[in-house]
Design a protein around this motif. Structure first.
Motif, PDB file in Angstrom:
ATOM      1  N   LEU B 156       0.853  -1.192   0.000  1.00 54.72           N
ATOM      2  CA  LEU B 156       0.000   0.000   0.000  1.00 54.72           C
ATOM      3  C   LEU B 156       0.885   1.236   0.000  1.00 54.72           C
ATOM      4  CD1 LEU B 156      -3.001   1.030   0.463  1.00 54.72           C
ATOM      5  CD2 LEU B 156      -2.408   1.155   2.887  1.00 54.72           C
ATOM      6  N   THR B 157       0.477   2.248  -0.736  1.00 51.64           N
ATOM      7  CA  THR B 157       1.133   3.551  -0.641  1.00 51.64           C
ATOM      8  C   THR B 157       0.179   4.517   0.053  1.00 51.64           C
ATOM      9  OG1 THR B 157       2.528   3.214  -2.583  1.00 51.64           O
ATOM     10  CG2 THR B 157       2.069   5.489  -1.955  1.00 51.64           C
ATOM     11  N   ILE B 158       0.697   5.182   1.078  1.00 51.36           N
ATOM     12  CA  ILE B 158      -0.075   6.195   1.802  1.00 51.36           C
ATOM     13  C   ILE B 158       0.425   7.557   1.362  1.00 51.36           C
ATOM     14  CG2 ILE B 158      -0.442   7.243   4.081  1.00 51.36           C
ATOM     15  CD1 ILE B 158      -0.557   4.463   5.263  1.00 51.36           C
ATOM     16  N   SER B 159      -0.503   8.431   0.968  1.00 47.91           N
ATOM     17  CA  SER B 159      -0.103   9.755   0.503  1.00 47.91           C
ATOM     18  C   SER B 159      -0.999  10.812   1.134  1.00 47.91           C
ATOM     19  CB  SER B 159      -0.172   9.802  -1.029  1.00 47.91           C
ATOM     20  OG  SER B 159       0.386  11.010  -1.503  1.00 47.91           O
ATOM     21  N   THR B 160      -0.663  11.152   2.363  1.00 50.31           N
ATOM     22  CA  THR B 160      -1.381  12.200   3.092  1.00 50.31           C
ATOM     23  C   THR B 160      -0.405  13.340   3.357  1.00 50.31           C
ATOM     24  OG1 THR B 160      -0.852  11.104   5.172  1.00 50.31           O
ATOM     25  CG2 THR B 160      -2.990  10.599   4.203  1.00 50.31           C
ATOM     26  N   ALA B 161       0.192  13.836   2.268  1.00 56.03           N
ATOM     27  CA  ALA B 161       1.119  14.958   2.338  1.00 56.03           C
ATOM     28  C   ALA B 161       2.209  14.664   3.381  1.00 56.03           C
ATOM     29  CB  ALA B 161       0.366  16.253   2.615  1.00 56.03           C
ATOM     30  N   CYS B 162       2.463  15.602   4.286  1.00 50.13           N
ATOM     31  CA  CYS B 162       3.651  15.502   5.140  1.00 50.13           C
ATOM     32  C   CYS B 162       3.456  14.586   6.339  1.00 50.13           C
ATOM     33  CB  CYS B 162       4.076  16.901   5.565  1.00 50.13           C
ATOM     34  SG  CYS B 162       4.245  17.972   4.116  1.00 50.13           S
ATOM     35  N   ALA B 163       2.286  13.961   6.478  1.00 50.45           N
ATOM     36  CA  ALA B 163       2.088  12.959   7.534  1.00 50.45           C
ATOM     37  C   ALA B 163       2.208  11.540   6.981  1.00 50.45           C
ATOM     38  CB  ALA B 163       0.717  13.162   8.187  1.00 50.45           C
ATOM     39  N   SER B 164       2.446  11.396   5.673  1.00 52.53           N
ATOM     40  CA  SER B 164       2.353  10.089   5.003  1.00 52.53           C
ATOM     41  C   SER B 164       3.145   8.991   5.696  1.00 52.53           C
ATOM     42  CB  SER B 164       2.856  10.205   3.560  1.00 52.53           C
ATOM     43  OG  SER B 164       2.153  11.179   2.828  1.00 52.53           O
ATOM     44  N   SER B 165       4.454   9.221   5.883  1.00 51.76           N
ATOM     45  CA  SER B 165       5.287   8.111   6.344  1.00 51.76           C
ATOM     46  C   SER B 165       5.369   8.035   7.863  1.00 51.76           C
ATOM     47  CB  SER B 165       6.676   8.154   5.702  1.00 51.76           C
ATOM     48  OG  SER B 165       7.340   9.346   5.989  1.00 51.76           O
ATOM     49  N   ALA B 166       4.548   8.808   8.579  1.00 52.52           N
ATOM     50  CA  ALA B 166       4.285   8.501   9.990  1.00 52.52           C
ATOM     51  C   ALA B 166       3.114   7.527  10.066  1.00 52.52           C
ATOM     52  CB  ALA B 166       3.985   9.776  10.772  1.00 52.52           C
ATOM     53  N   LYS B 167       2.090   7.774   9.233  1.00 54.51           N
ATOM     54  CA  LYS B 167       0.904   6.921   9.262  1.00 54.51           C
ATOM     55  C   LYS B 167       1.204   5.479   8.856  1.00 54.51           C
ATOM     56  CE  LYS B 167      -3.094   8.875   7.857  1.00 54.51           C
ATOM     57  NZ  LYS B 167      -3.974   9.215   8.968  1.00 54.51           N
ATOM     58  N   VAL B 168       2.307   5.247   8.142  1.00 56.98           N
ATOM     59  CA  VAL B 168       2.647   3.873   7.756  1.00 56.98           C
ATOM     60  C   VAL B 168       2.811   2.977   8.985  1.00 56.98           C
ATOM     61  CG1 VAL B 168       3.707   4.568   5.574  1.00 56.98           C
ATOM     62  CG2 VAL B 168       5.150   4.354   7.604  1.00 56.98           C
ATOM     63  N   PHE B 169       3.304   3.553  10.084  1.00 58.46           N
ATOM     64  CA  PHE B 169       3.477   2.752  11.304  1.00 58.46           C
ATOM     65  C   PHE B 169       2.116   2.346  11.887  1.00 58.46           C
ATOM     66  CE2 PHE B 169       7.665   4.757  11.158  1.00 58.46           C
ATOM     67  CZ  PHE B 169       8.505   3.742  11.602  1.00 58.46           C
ATOM     68  N   ALA B 170       1.142   3.254  11.832  1.00 56.31           N
ATOM     69  CA  ALA B 170      -0.185   2.941  12.368  1.00 56.31           C
ATOM     70  C   ALA B 170      -0.834   1.822  11.564  1.00 56.31           C
ATOM     71  CB  ALA B 170      -1.059   4.205  12.351  1.00 56.31           C
ATOM     72  N   SER B 171      -0.763   1.939  10.237  1.00 58.01           N
ATOM     73  CA  SER B 171      -1.361   0.893   9.402  1.00 58.01           C
ATOM     74  C   SER B 171      -0.648  -0.438   9.597  1.00 58.01           C
ATOM     75  CB  SER B 171      -1.323   1.319   7.926  1.00 58.01           C
ATOM     76  OG  SER B 171      -2.234   2.378   7.701  1.00 58.01           O
ATOM     77  N   ALA B 172       0.682  -0.403   9.705  1.00 55.71           N
ATOM     78  CA  ALA B 172       1.439  -1.647   9.891  1.00 55.71           C
ATOM     79  C   ALA B 172       1.062  -2.320  11.209  1.00 55.71           C
ATOM     80  CB  ALA B 172       2.942  -1.364   9.850  1.00 55.71           C
ATOM     81  N   ALA B 173       0.905  -1.510  12.253  1.00 57.25           N
ATOM     82  CA  ALA B 173       0.518  -2.089  13.552  1.00 57.25           C
ATOM     83  C   ALA B 173      -0.827  -2.791  13.434  1.00 57.25           C
ATOM     84  CB  ALA B 173       0.464  -0.983  14.611  1.00 57.25           C
ATOM     85  N   ARG B 174      -1.748  -2.176  12.691  1.00 62.83           N
ATOM     86  CA  ARG B 174      -3.076  -2.799  12.533  1.00 62.83           C
ATOM     87  C   ARG B 174      -2.981  -4.075  11.689  1.00 62.83           C
ATOM     88  NH1 ARG B 174      -5.054   2.954  12.483  1.00 62.83           N
ATOM     89  NH2 ARG B 174      -4.500   3.057  10.281  1.00 62.83           N
ATOM     90  N   TRP B 175      -2.169  -4.052  10.631  1.00 58.14           N
ATOM     91  CA  TRP B 175      -2.022  -5.263   9.794  1.00 58.14           C
ATOM     92  C   TRP B 175      -1.486  -6.417  10.630  1.00 58.14           C
ATOM     93  CZ3 TRP B 175       0.129  -4.243   4.150  1.00 58.14           C
ATOM     94  CH2 TRP B 175      -0.725  -3.347   3.489  1.00 58.14           C
ATOM     95  N   LEU B 176      -0.507  -6.111  11.503  1.00 55.91           N
ATOM     96  CA  LEU B 176       0.052  -7.170  12.354  1.00 55.91           C
ATOM     97  C   LEU B 176      -1.006  -7.660  13.338  1.00 55.91           C
ATOM     98  CD1 LEU B 176       3.568  -5.616  12.995  1.00 55.91           C
ATOM     99  CD2 LEU B 176       3.124  -7.766  11.802  1.00 55.91           C
ATOM    100  N   GLN B 177      -1.745  -6.725  13.899  1.00 57.74           N
ATOM    101  CA  GLN B 177      -2.757  -7.116  14.877  1.00 57.74           C
ATOM    102  C   GLN B 177      -3.885  -7.916  14.219  1.00 57.74           C
ATOM    103  OE1 GLN B 177      -3.851  -3.849  17.366  1.00 57.74           O
ATOM    104  NE2 GLN B 177      -5.143  -5.099  18.699  1.00 57.74           N
TER     105      GLN B 177
END
Lengths: 263, 397
Positions: B156-177
């Protein structure tokens, strides 16, 4: 992975609501999505955006906001109560075209409004601003063949793990001439589903399956051209299966697929 | 919300930025307070500003024609540092390629390559070398990283401007969970291009000097480019001393497309949500790496949010004077700097902060400090009012 699919929105050539889309699935013939003079395609009303912002909002934003509003209304979930996962496979190609064309010209000065509208999260940004939604807002992509399934999976996981409604929206606009050789997309399409934490037997369930899947054939001939044309319109296969109460296997990437099973 | 903290462990991380390739030049630059910024020399750009350009990227790894773009070249350079690719290959051999996912943040994808196609096109026809379907789309960096590493799980690519690659950690945590994967490569890749140089200039947000976050004379941002990656797994699959993602907070300002609310409400809510999930108190945070772009609006709003969250204080600083604002990569850049603070005790201050703005509501650290800290916070805020805060804490000793 599970969530209740609590309400839908849809907008494309021949349908301006999810009800109209389902009527097409049931065999009705489409009405034209062109305006009265037929010179240019109709645009979604997107009345939830305040008038001043609406004038500056590009088509990608209006599409997303229109189907998002429909899904909220159909589900009875207030916009401000839902987190958002907004997807688009190709992004706003009109703005990309404007930016790249302007930068290649003799006068490469960009419009500040067009620039801030160029971010992939412009649709979810306008939506949260228009509705006062302070929850998480995401903007994602996973390629022309994968965006529908991967972004839906992302939204369902978020709903299931966070135990909060998540509004899933996917939209793609038609490609401008300079993009046609690469992405021959000729019609705009948008879909939305309000996902609500499932309590028991009402859950739609998602599961990953190994092995690539192709996009299944659509049973609605009137929508076949759109289905092949627009990356977001791939979701029509999902919505059609759900309307028929059937499960469906969607391609996720080159090595796996996503099974969606209704309650 | 019943979320258990420590939802994932971070077992490897790397960063390539204006400070150099990999963690060693990053730490050296931070420690010696040597900025990576230089006067704008991006080819074809006449804008009077300073940039954080990755030196030698043009001479970096050559990619196959279908993958060729400045953004992918930077991704490739980044993946080659700190044995990161080897760590991912180990994860793939342990879990299987289908059980490893990729979530990459970006704001520009490969639009620099699209700009070049438009410069080269004749009557809307692109020369054949530009007809690269995996390049001219938002998912370009996610596709490249998954392809390059042999990842067959969801990408997945997340593109929410300057917050993009912080949000990757949140999504990854959910995928693992959710159990759909056993490891996720997260990261961010963004490269300098005319779209962002011209775009931020059109908003009058670029400084004519190296950016000066939180300084009373600050007059805008310095744009930069970077590629950073981290490998996250469930804690039970990681070494006990691996740092943990203890919490994340994602919020929307619901205010304006390119301005934060003056009081920093959305930033405050993101920090509070991350702290709540981590089950840590504000006083447990030893270092906060701020968004701190040096724009007039961000820095005052962020300081007001900090004042309400950290009423007993925290060492808080912006490192954008070293790297520039790397936009969609800023989240991973600053997550890596925060992870380095956690594991090395180097708490970077704020470069170019000479006269703190009297309008600030919170004291900002100018000088570097050395101190052992148990937990760190990183803030990333983007256009569209998109906010993400992350809390990392030490693993077990």
């Amino acid at each position: 992975m599970k969530a209740r699919f609590a309400g839908m929105g849809a907008w494309g050539p021949g349908f301006e609501t999810a009800d109209a889309l389902e009527a097409l699935f049931d065999g009705e013939m489409p009405t034209s999505a062109d305006d009265s003079d037929g010179a240019r395609p109709a645009r979604p009303a997107a009345t939830i955006i305040p008038p001043r912002e609406r004038r500056r909002a590009p088509l990608s934003v209006k599409l997303a906001v229109e189907v998002a509003s429909q899904a909220c209304e159909a589900s009875g979930i207030a916009p401000a109560d839902a987190a958002c996962v907004f997807a688009s496979a190709l992004g706003d190609l009109d703005i990309t075209d404007y930016m790249c064309r302007t930068l290649a010209s003799e006068t490469p000065q960009l419009s500040p409004t067009k620039f801030h509208n160029s971010v992939h999260n412009a649709p979810v940004g306008y939506w949260t601003i228009s509705t006062g939604d302070n929850h998480a807002g995401n903007a994602v992509a996973a390629g022309p063949d994968g965006t529908v399934a991967v972004s839906l999976m992302e939204a369902v996981i978020q709903c299931d793990i966070e135990q909060r409604p998540v509004l899933w929206v996917c939209q793609d606009i038609a490609a401008p001439p300079a993009y046609q050789a690469l992405w021959p997309v000729n019609a705009a399409c948008a879909v939305a589903i309000m996902l609500v934490p499932a309590t028991g037997g009402d859950a739609h369930r998602l599961s990953l399956a190994p092995g690539a899947a192709g996009w299944p054939a659509l049973h609605t001939p009137a929508l076949a051209a759109l289905y092949d044309d627009n990356p977001t319109a791939r979701a029509l296969a999902l919505l059609e299966a759900l309307h028929r109460g059937e499960s469906i296997c969607l391609p996720l990437n080159e090595s796996s697929s996503l099974q969606v099973t209704p309650p | 919300m019943s979320r258990s903290p420590d939802s994932c462990a971070v077992t490897a991380w790397t960063l390539t930025s204006a400070l150099g390739c990999g963690r060693e030049p990053l730490l050296a630059g931070l420690r010696t307070r040597a900025s990576g910024l230089r006067r704008n020399d991006f080819p074809g750009s006449a804008i009077d500003t300073w940039i954080g350009r990755v030196a030698g990227l043009e001479d970096g790894p050559e990619l196959a024609p279908e993958w060729r773009s400045r953004n992918n070249r930077l991704a490739e350079l980044g993946l080659c540092q700190d044995d990161f690719s080897a760590s991912v290959l180990n994860a793939i051999s342990r879990y299987g390629a289908g059980r490893v996912g990729a979530i990459i943040g970006t704001s520009t994808s490969s639009i620099g390559r699209t700009e070049a196609a438009y410069r080269a096109m004749d009557d809307d026809n692109w020369p054949p070398e530009f007809l690269q379907p995996d390049i001219h789309q938002p998912h370009s960096p996610g596709l490249y990283v998954a392809h390059r590493l042999g990842i067959e799980g969801p990408a997945l690519t997340i593109s929410t401007a300057c917050a993009s690659s912080a949000k990757v950690f949140a999504s990854a945590a959910r995928w693992l969970q959710a159990g759909i994967v056993d490891a996720v490569v997260v990261g961010g890749v963004d490269t300098l291009c005319h779209s962002v140089l011209g775009g931020f200039h059109s908003l009058e947000l670029t400084s004519t000097r190296p950016c000066r976050p939180f300084d009373q004379d600050r007059d805008g941002i310095s744009l930069g480019e970077a590629a950073g990656f981290a490998l996250v797994t469930r804690p039970g699959d990681a070494p006990t001393d691996a740092p943990r993602l203890a919490g994340y907070g994602e919020t929307s300002d619901a205010f304006h497309m390119s301005q934060p609310p003056e009081n920093g409400d959305g930033a405050e809510a993101a920090m509070r949500a991350a702290l709540a999930m981590s089950a840590l108190a504000p006083a447990d945070i030893g270092y906060a790496n701020l968004h701190g772009t040096a724009s007039q609006a961000n820095d005052v709003a962020e300081s007001r949010a900090l004042a309400r969250v950290f009423d007993s204080g925290v060492t808080a600083a912006s490192t954008k004077g070293w790297t520039g604002h790397t936009l969609g990569a800023a989240g991973i850049v600053e997550a890596v700097i925060a992870l380095e603070a956690l594991t090395t005790g180097l708490l970077p201050g704020t470069l170019n902060l000479e006269k703190p703005d009297p309008a600030l509501a919170f004291p900002i650290a100018g000088d570097n400090r050395d101190a052992e800290v148990g937990a760190v916070l990183s803030n990333s805020f983007g256009f569209g009012g998109n906010n993400c805060s992350l809390v990392f804490r030490r693993g077990q000793p």
